[in-house]
Design a protein around this motif. Structure first.
Motif, PDB file in Angstrom:
ATOM      1  N   GLU A 177       0.796  -1.015  -0.049  1.00  0.00           N
ATOM      2  CA  GLU A 177       0.158   0.032  -0.005  1.00  0.00           C
ATOM      3  C   GLU A 177       0.712   1.112  -0.062  1.00  0.00           C
ATOM      4  OE1 GLU A 177      -3.155   2.275  -0.383  1.00  0.00           O
ATOM      5  OE2 GLU A 177      -3.246  -0.121  -0.313  1.00  0.00           O
ATOM      6  N   THR A 192       1.050   4.606   0.717  1.00  0.00           N
ATOM      7  CA  THR A 192       0.013   5.459   1.698  1.00  0.00           C
ATOM      8  C   THR A 192      -0.176   6.756   1.327  1.00  0.00           C
ATOM      9  OG1 THR A 192       1.817   5.689   3.300  1.00  0.00           O
ATOM     10  CG2 THR A 192       0.273   3.963   3.654  1.00  0.00           C
ATOM     11  N   TRP A 193       1.006   7.310   0.542  1.00  0.00           N
ATOM     12  CA  TRP A 193       0.812   8.734   0.341  1.00  0.00           C
ATOM     13  C   TRP A 193       0.025   8.945  -0.933  1.00  0.00           C
ATOM     14  CZ3 TRP A 193       4.932   5.141  -0.138  1.00  0.00           C
ATOM     15  CH2 TRP A 193       5.215   4.889  -1.350  1.00  0.00           C
ATOM     16  N   ARG A 246      -3.341   8.002  -0.913  1.00  0.00           N
ATOM     17  CA  ARG A 246      -4.573   8.298  -0.382  1.00  0.00           C
ATOM     18  C   ARG A 246      -5.553   7.512  -0.860  1.00  0.00           C
ATOM     19  NH1 ARG A 246      -3.816   9.518   4.839  1.00  0.00           N
ATOM     20  NH2 ARG A 246      -5.809  11.029   4.663  1.00  0.00           N
ATOM     21  N   ARG A 247      -5.417   6.219  -1.201  1.00  0.00           N
ATOM     22  CA  ARG A 247      -6.541   5.608  -1.868  1.00  0.00           C
ATOM     23  C   ARG A 247      -8.070   5.401  -1.100  1.00  0.00           C
ATOM     24  NH1 ARG A 247      -7.016   0.742  -3.095  1.00  0.00           N
ATOM     25  NH2 ARG A 247      -5.962  -0.220  -1.228  1.00  0.00           N
ATOM     26  N   GLU A 248      -9.147   5.748  -1.790  1.00  0.00           N
ATOM     27  CA  GLU A 248     -10.308   5.875  -1.075  1.00  0.00           C
ATOM     28  C   GLU A 248     -10.639   4.455  -0.240  1.00  0.00           C
ATOM     29  OE1 GLU A 248     -13.646   7.189  -3.270  1.00  0.00           O
ATOM     30  OE2 GLU A 248     -12.483   9.417  -3.581  1.00  0.00           O
ATOM     31  N   LEU A 286      -8.388   4.181   2.656  1.00  0.00           N
ATOM     32  CA  LEU A 286      -9.092   4.993   3.874  1.00  0.00           C
ATOM     33  C   LEU A 286     -10.284   4.469   4.446  1.00  0.00           C
ATOM     34  CD1 LEU A 286      -8.205   8.445   2.070  1.00  0.00           C
ATOM     35  CD2 LEU A 286      -6.759   7.210   4.139  1.00  0.00           C
ATOM     36  N   GLY A 335      -4.983   6.416   7.267  1.00  0.00           N
ATOM     37  CA  GLY A 335      -4.151   6.311   6.064  1.00  0.00           C
ATOM     38  C   GLY A 335      -3.059   5.570   6.405  1.00  0.00           C
TER      39      GLY A 335
END
Length: 222
Positions: A32, A34-35, A37-39, A42, A48
């Motif tokens: 993942e 994280t930067w 910011r996948r919906e 989240l 996140g």
């Protein structure tokens, strides 16, 4: 199958990966970023952050210590937080030491400066930050030496989550080639014992695209 959302150089993800292997639990890894910011991610963890564990029944757990505490309670075939209140307290104290103090003073600044800046397009590493983190590392490695002079493992007689947390952070720095092992013989000997455990083998096989580890990273006789 249970799924673990992780990132290669997240020590918190590595901590959960090692614990899962120590307990003999099967899982699938999902990288993942994280930067981004996948919906969908989240929705699993509004913070996140990795790691996030999704169990067989769809139950979602986030935050490494919460995941580890859950797994130690639900799968007690091999207890890794301790067999009595005093040992559990000492294990949790040392886990906090590595995840909070060592993370803040050493592993987080080094991983950010040497890797994440490039991923995020934030310019060149800050040499002063790297220098301070290396100075801090010596203090923490001296603490490992002090502990292992007095105990079999970091928290006592048994291998525990304290060793797992420390090894998770140190393995990230070792992947980056940031440790001069000859300067830290006692820490080297302790880490060699951890590194030889079957639960570490998947981590030693990690190979981040565009960022290969140093030759000694996967070597048990480093």
């Amino acid at each position: 199958m249970r799924k673990l959302y992780h990132h290669w150089l997240s020590p918190f993800s590595r901590k959960v990966r090692i614990l899962l292997k120590e307990k003999g639990l099967d899982f699938q890894l999902e990288v993942e970023k994280t930067w981004e910011r996948r919906e969908d991610f989240l929705a699993l963890n509004p913070a996140g952050l990795v790691p996030v564990l999704v169990e067989h029944d769809g139950h979602v757990l986030a935050e490494s210590q919460a995941i580890c505490e859950y797994l130690d309670e639900v799968y007690p075939n091999k207890l890794l937080i301790g067999f009595d209140p005093a040992t559990r307290a000492e294990t949790r104290r040392l886990v906090s030491w590595w995840d909070l103090k060592f993370g803040r003073e050493v592993s987080e600044p080094l991983v950010f400066e040497k890797v994440m800046r490039r991923f995020l397009g934030q310019g060149h590493p800050e040499s002063a930050v790297i220098r301070i983190a290396h100075q801090n590392m010596k203090v923490h490695f001296d603490y490992i030496a002090w502990l292992t002079e007095r105990r079999t493992w970091l928290a006592g007689d048994d291998f525990s989550l304290a060793d797992i947390a420390a090894a998770a952070h140190i393995s990230c720095l070792d992947y980056l080639g940031d440790i001069l092992w000859e300067d830290h013989p006692a820490t080297h000997d302790w880490y060699a014992r951890v590194k030889s455990r079957p639960s570490m083998r998947p981590l030693l096989a990690d190979h981040i695209p565009g960022l290969p580890p140093p030759r000694h990273y996967a070597d048990l006789d480093f």
